[in-house]
Scaffold this motif. Structure first.
Motif, PDB file in Angstrom:
ATOM      1  N   THR A 107       0.837  -1.203   0.000  1.00 41.88           N
ATOM      2  CA  THR A 107       0.000   0.000   0.000  1.00 41.88           C
ATOM      3  C   THR A 107       0.866   1.245   0.000  1.00 41.88           C
ATOM      4  O   THR A 107       1.807   1.362   0.790  1.00 41.88           O
ATOM      5  CB  THR A 107      -0.914   0.031   1.241  1.00 41.88           C
ATOM      6  N   LEU A 108       0.531   2.166  -0.906  1.00 36.82           N
ATOM      7  CA  LEU A 108       1.115   3.503  -0.898  1.00 36.82           C
ATOM      8  C   LEU A 108      -0.005   4.463  -0.557  1.00 36.82           C
ATOM      9  O   LEU A 108      -1.031   4.489  -1.247  1.00 36.82           O
ATOM     10  CB  LEU A 108       1.705   3.856  -2.267  1.00 36.82           C
ATOM     11  N   TYR A 109       0.144   5.255   0.534  1.00 39.40           N
ATOM     12  CA  TYR A 109      -0.926   6.174   0.903  1.00 39.40           C
ATOM     13  C   TYR A 109      -0.368   7.552   1.235  1.00 39.40           C
ATOM     14  O   TYR A 109       0.799   7.709   1.611  1.00 39.40           O
ATOM     15  CB  TYR A 109      -1.760   5.633   2.052  1.00 39.40           C
ATOM     16  N   GLY A 110      -1.223   8.563   1.060  1.00 40.37           N
ATOM     17  CA  GLY A 110      -0.816   9.944   1.247  1.00 40.37           C
ATOM     18  C   GLY A 110      -0.915  10.394   2.699  1.00 40.37           C
ATOM     19  O   GLY A 110      -1.814   9.985   3.430  1.00 40.37           O
ATOM     20  N   LEU A 111       0.011  11.278   3.089  1.00 38.59           N
ATOM     21  CA  LEU A 111       0.054  11.792   4.458  1.00 38.59           C
ATOM     22  C   LEU A 111      -0.139  13.300   4.501  1.00 38.59           C
ATOM     23  O   LEU A 111       0.047  13.913   5.540  1.00 38.59           O
ATOM     24  CB  LEU A 111       1.405  11.446   5.109  1.00 38.59           C
ATOM     25  N   SER A 112      -0.446  13.924   3.359  1.00 34.62           N
ATOM     26  CA  SER A 112      -0.470  15.375   3.278  1.00 34.62           C
ATOM     27  C   SER A 112      -1.672  15.970   3.995  1.00 34.62           C
ATOM     28  O   SER A 112      -2.561  15.272   4.469  1.00 34.62           O
ATOM     29  CB  SER A 112      -0.447  15.812   1.813  1.00 34.62           C
ATOM     30  N   ASP A 113      -1.713  17.307   4.055  1.00 34.71           N
ATOM     31  CA  ASP A 113      -2.759  18.048   4.749  1.00 34.71           C
ATOM     32  C   ASP A 113      -4.134  17.630   4.241  1.00 34.71           C
ATOM     33  O   ASP A 113      -4.378  17.585   3.038  1.00 34.71           O
ATOM     34  CB  ASP A 113      -2.554  19.548   4.514  1.00 34.71           C
ATOM     35  N   ASN A 114      -5.053  17.349   5.159  1.00 36.75           N
ATOM     36  CA  ASN A 114      -6.400  16.906   4.806  1.00 36.75           C
ATOM     37  C   ASN A 114      -7.171  17.947   4.004  1.00 36.75           C
ATOM     38  O   ASN A 114      -8.117  17.629   3.287  1.00 36.75           O
ATOM     39  CB  ASN A 114      -7.167  16.556   6.082  1.00 36.75           C
TER      40      ASN A 114
ATOM     41  N   ASN B  59      -8.125   8.514  -5.092  1.00 33.43           N
ATOM     42  CA  ASN B  59      -8.082   9.920  -4.667  1.00 33.43           C
ATOM     43  C   ASN B  59      -8.742  10.116  -3.313  1.00 33.43           C
ATOM     44  O   ASN B  59      -9.077  11.243  -2.935  1.00 33.43           O
ATOM     45  CB  ASN B  59      -8.735  10.827  -5.713  1.00 33.43           C
ATOM     46  N   SER B  60      -8.951   9.025  -2.586  1.00 37.26           N
ATOM     47  CA  SER B  60      -9.527   9.126  -1.249  1.00 37.26           C
ATOM     48  C   SER B  60      -9.183   7.867  -0.471  1.00 37.26           C
ATOM     49  O   SER B  60      -8.804   6.853  -1.044  1.00 37.26           O
ATOM     50  CB  SER B  60     -11.051   9.297  -1.310  1.00 37.26           C
ATOM     51  N   ASN B  61      -9.327   7.948   0.835  1.00 42.26           N
ATOM     52  CA  ASN B  61      -9.000   6.835   1.718  1.00 42.26           C
ATOM     53  C   ASN B  61     -10.120   6.673   2.739  1.00 42.26           C
ATOM     54  O   ASN B  61     -10.101   7.305   3.798  1.00 42.26           O
ATOM     55  CB  ASN B  61      -7.666   7.089   2.421  1.00 42.26           C
ATOM     56  N   PRO B  62     -11.144   5.845   2.433  1.00 44.36           N
ATOM     57  CA  PRO B  62     -12.290   5.733   3.338  1.00 44.36           C
ATOM     58  C   PRO B  62     -11.935   5.150   4.699  1.00 44.36           C
ATOM     59  O   PRO B  62     -12.675   5.329   5.655  1.00 44.36           O
ATOM     60  CB  PRO B  62     -13.250   4.809   2.572  1.00 44.36           C
ATOM     61  N   ASN B  63     -10.797   4.467   4.782  1.00 40.47           N
ATOM     62  CA  ASN B  63     -10.382   3.881   6.054  1.00 40.47           C
ATOM     63  C   ASN B  63      -9.103   4.539   6.574  1.00 40.47           C
ATOM     64  O   ASN B  63      -8.236   3.890   7.135  1.00 40.47           O
ATOM     65  CB  ASN B  63     -10.181   2.371   5.895  1.00 40.47           C
ATOM     66  N   TYR B  64      -9.018   5.853   6.371  1.00 41.74           N
ATOM     67  CA  TYR B  64      -7.804   6.573   6.748  1.00 41.74           C
ATOM     68  C   TYR B  64      -7.459   6.423   8.228  1.00 41.74           C
ATOM     69  O   TYR B  64      -6.297   6.465   8.619  1.00 41.74           O
ATOM     70  CB  TYR B  64      -7.941   8.055   6.394  1.00 41.74           C
ATOM     71  N   ALA B  65      -8.487   6.229   9.092  1.00 42.62           N
ATOM     72  CA  ALA B  65      -8.229   6.128  10.534  1.00 42.62           C
ATOM     73  C   ALA B  65      -7.402   4.894  10.878  1.00 42.62           C
ATOM     74  O   ALA B  65      -6.796   4.825  11.954  1.00 42.62           O
ATOM     75  CB  ALA B  65      -9.546   6.110  11.295  1.00 42.62           C
ATOM     76  N   ASN B  66      -7.360   3.913   9.976  1.00 39.42           N
ATOM     77  CA  ASN B  66      -6.587   2.702  10.219  1.00 39.42           C
ATOM     78  C   ASN B  66      -5.111   2.866   9.898  1.00 39.42           C
ATOM     79  O   ASN B  66      -4.315   1.963  10.155  1.00 39.42           O
ATOM     80  CB  ASN B  66      -7.149   1.542   9.397  1.00 39.42           C
ATOM     81  N   TYR B  67      -4.738   4.008   9.308  1.00 41.41           N
ATOM     82  CA  TYR B  67      -3.360   4.249   8.908  1.00 41.41           C
ATOM     83  C   TYR B  67      -2.800   5.445   9.670  1.00 41.41           C
ATOM     84  O   TYR B  67      -3.399   6.523   9.677  1.00 41.41           O
ATOM     85  CB  TYR B  67      -3.273   4.514   7.404  1.00 41.41           C
ATOM     86  N   GLU B  68      -1.663   5.256  10.228  1.00 38.07           N
ATOM     87  CA  GLU B  68      -1.021   6.325  10.992  1.00 38.07           C
ATOM     88  C   GLU B  68      -0.703   7.515  10.096  1.00 38.07           C
ATOM     89  O   GLU B  68      -0.048   7.382   9.075  1.00 38.07           O
ATOM     90  CB  GLU B  68       0.275   5.799  11.627  1.00 38.07           C
ATOM     91  N   GLY B  69      -1.204   8.676  10.478  1.00 31.06           N
ATOM     92  CA  GLY B  69      -0.905   9.901   9.753  1.00 31.06           C
ATOM     93  C   GLY B  69      -1.735  10.141   8.513  1.00 31.06           C
ATOM     94  O   GLY B  69      -1.627  11.196   7.887  1.00 31.06           O
ATOM     95  N   ALA B  70      -2.576   9.191   8.124  1.00 34.98           N
ATOM     96  CA  ALA B  70      -3.349   9.343   6.890  1.00 34.98           C
ATOM     97  C   ALA B  70      -4.536  10.267   7.109  1.00 34.98           C
ATOM     98  O   ALA B  70      -5.006  10.469   8.227  1.00 34.98           O
ATOM     99  CB  ALA B  70      -3.829   7.988   6.392  1.00 34.98           C
ATOM    100  N   ALA B  71      -5.030  10.848   6.013  1.00 33.60           N
ATOM    101  CA  ALA B  71      -6.204  11.722   6.059  1.00 33.60           C
ATOM    102  C   ALA B  71      -7.186  11.279   4.987  1.00 33.60           C
ATOM    103  O   ALA B  71      -6.810  10.653   3.986  1.00 33.60           O
ATOM    104  CB  ALA B  71      -5.802  13.178   5.836  1.00 33.60           C
ATOM    105  N   LYS B  72      -8.454  11.605   5.186  1.00 37.69           N
ATOM    106  CA  LYS B  72      -9.531  11.083   4.352  1.00 37.69           C
ATOM    107  C   LYS B  72      -9.388  11.459   2.892  1.00 37.69           C
ATOM    108  O   LYS B  72      -9.674  10.653   2.004  1.00 37.69           O
ATOM    109  CB  LYS B  72     -10.876  11.564   4.891  1.00 37.69           C
ATOM    110  N   ARG B  73      -8.944  12.665   2.607  1.00 32.25           N
ATOM    111  CA  ARG B  73      -8.895  13.146   1.226  1.00 32.25           C
ATOM    112  C   ARG B  73      -7.595  12.760   0.518  1.00 32.25           C
ATOM    113  O   ARG B  73      -7.343  13.188  -0.596  1.00 32.25           O
ATOM    114  CB  ARG B  73      -9.084  14.651   1.174  1.00 32.25           C
ATOM    115  N   GLN B  74      -6.789  11.972   1.174  1.00 31.01           N
ATOM    116  CA  GLN B  74      -5.543  11.525   0.567  1.00 31.01           C
ATOM    117  C   GLN B  74      -5.728  10.147  -0.057  1.00 31.01           C
ATOM    118  O   GLN B  74      -6.555   9.347   0.371  1.00 31.01           O
ATOM    119  CB  GLN B  74      -4.427  11.485   1.610  1.00 31.01           C
TER     120      GLN B  74
END
Length: 401
Positions: free
Chosen positions: A67-74, A102-117
């Protein structure tokens, strides 16, 4: 690293991007080669606006889910793509898009992730080089893009359970077509695409990892989902039918499968009855086929009657048969006044080839009519017959029941 429950946000597709377009994009952005030592470590790079992407290249040493996921400002959305390099028949480099997010519906499961990333999760094959492109989802945004690349599981992790779920159902004798099985018997072959397009699949691994596909996805975390059925051997029916045994759609991920019971809804249909008769003498026409679209929905009995069930609406219906000249008319299946769906009192008149038994409808049959009938009966028969044969111009096929 503890594996948490996640939902794949993969939109699998087969978009081909030429090497020229890929090169142009690369010219505006930096390329980062990800090593195993960078897994789980934040990677921060600068990018400007839409299509100015940072490219990440990774060749896995082990097959598994990554998995590659974004950590930038929500407040500012990002997006990412995953590509695999291939060659066409002429040896030209092509880049096949495997996934987009272009979104992460389970962002809370990833450290530092935000919903719009973005959150790109996919099964990567050992030794194959993959290309990620990540950037802002806006032309006006610039600054640092922060990402994290993690391994969810490897293929040596055993799948212990596959669980399919679906809110859709098929409609009795509507979603499919009539076929003939190996024994020569007619059966209705249901098209399961409506079920597949509305299905989610959850996969549980022995190490506790749980992956869930998006609705209608063809993969779950990069693992292909396959669907099989045996309708030619075990025909599908609604559960109230005496012939019902099981409507099994088998859902498989790698070596693990689960059987999903497809529901066929009969209550959504309305019964339609009618009768087919000879246009000249009113005799019942047996074995005439009632066809809607390409599907035969009923066959007339010895008394010319037929019954079938169909969803409400207005349809073009054709009456055809070996001894019947096809007639098409408009039929309304009425959900408000269901009594209107009984057409037995006003039979559907057809021209048959039995007037002169040569299998051809032509002037000889017309001569039979003129030589056998007289007065108003002959006039009416000539008019109706002419609408089929073209001897005269009428609009008989446009009659509406």
């Amino acid at each position: 690293m503890k594996i948490k429950k996640i939902m794949a946000t993969v939109l699998a597709c087969a978009v081909i991007i030429s090497s020229l377009a890929f090169g142009l994009l690369s010219a505006y952005a930096e390329t980062v080669t990800i090593t195993d030592a960078m897994i789980g470590i934040d990677i921060v790079k600068s990018t400007v606006g839409y299509d100015d992407n940072v490219w990440y290249v990774y060749t896995p040493s082990k097959t598994g889910i990554y998995t590659l996921y974004g950590l930038s400002d929500n407040l500012f959305a990002t997006e990412a793509y995953l590509f695999e390099k291939t060659e066409d028949a002429d040896g030209k480099k092509m880049y096949t898009q495997l996934a987009y997010s272009n979104s992460n519906p389970n962002y809370a499961n990833y450290e530092g992730a935000a919903k719009r990333q973005f959150c790109l999760q996919y099964r990567l094959i050992e030794g194959v080089t993959y290309y990620y492109a990540a950037g802002w989802n806006s032309t006006s945004r610039s600054g640092s893009i922060a990402v994290r690349f993690i391994n969810e599981s490897y293929d040596d992790t055993e799948i212990v359970r596959v669980t399919p779920s679906c809110s859709a159902e098929l409609t009795w004798y509507t979603d499919g077509s009539w076929e003939t099985d190996d024994s020569g018997n007619a059966y209705y072959l249901y098209n399961p695409s409506k079920i597949i397009q509305n299905m989610t699949v959850t996969v549980e691994f022995a190490d506790g990892t749980v992956l869930t596909s998006g609705v209608g996805d063809s993969t779950v975390g990069g693992y292909p989902i396959t669907y099989t059925h045996r309708q030619s051997e075990v025909h599908w029916y609604n559960k109230e039918n005496e012939n019902y045994t099981a409507n099994t759609l088998t859902v498989s991920v790698l070596s693990k499968s689960a059987d999903y019971e497809v529901n066929i809804n009969q209550s959504a249909l309305l019964n339609v009855t009618g009768r087919v008769t000879d246009i000249l003498d009113g005799a019942s026409v047996e074995n005439a086929r009632i066809v809607i679209g390409s599907n035969t929905v009923a066959t007339t009995k010895s008394d010319g009657t037929f019954t079938f069930a169909y969803s409400p609406g207005t349809y073009e219906v054709t009456v055809e048969g070996d001894s019947v000249l096809a007639r098409t008319f408009t039929l309304k299946v009425d959900a408000v006044n269901v009594s209107n769906n009984n057409h037995t009192e006003q039979p559907i008149g057809v021209v048959t080839v039995n007037y002169v038994n040569d299998g051809i409808i032509n002037g000889r049959d017309y001569a039979y009519i003129t030589g056998t009938l007289s007065g108003s009966s002959q006039k009416a028969a000539k008019s109706e017959f002419a609408s089929y044969t073209g001897f005269e111009k009428t609009d008989y096929d446009a009659l509406v029941l």
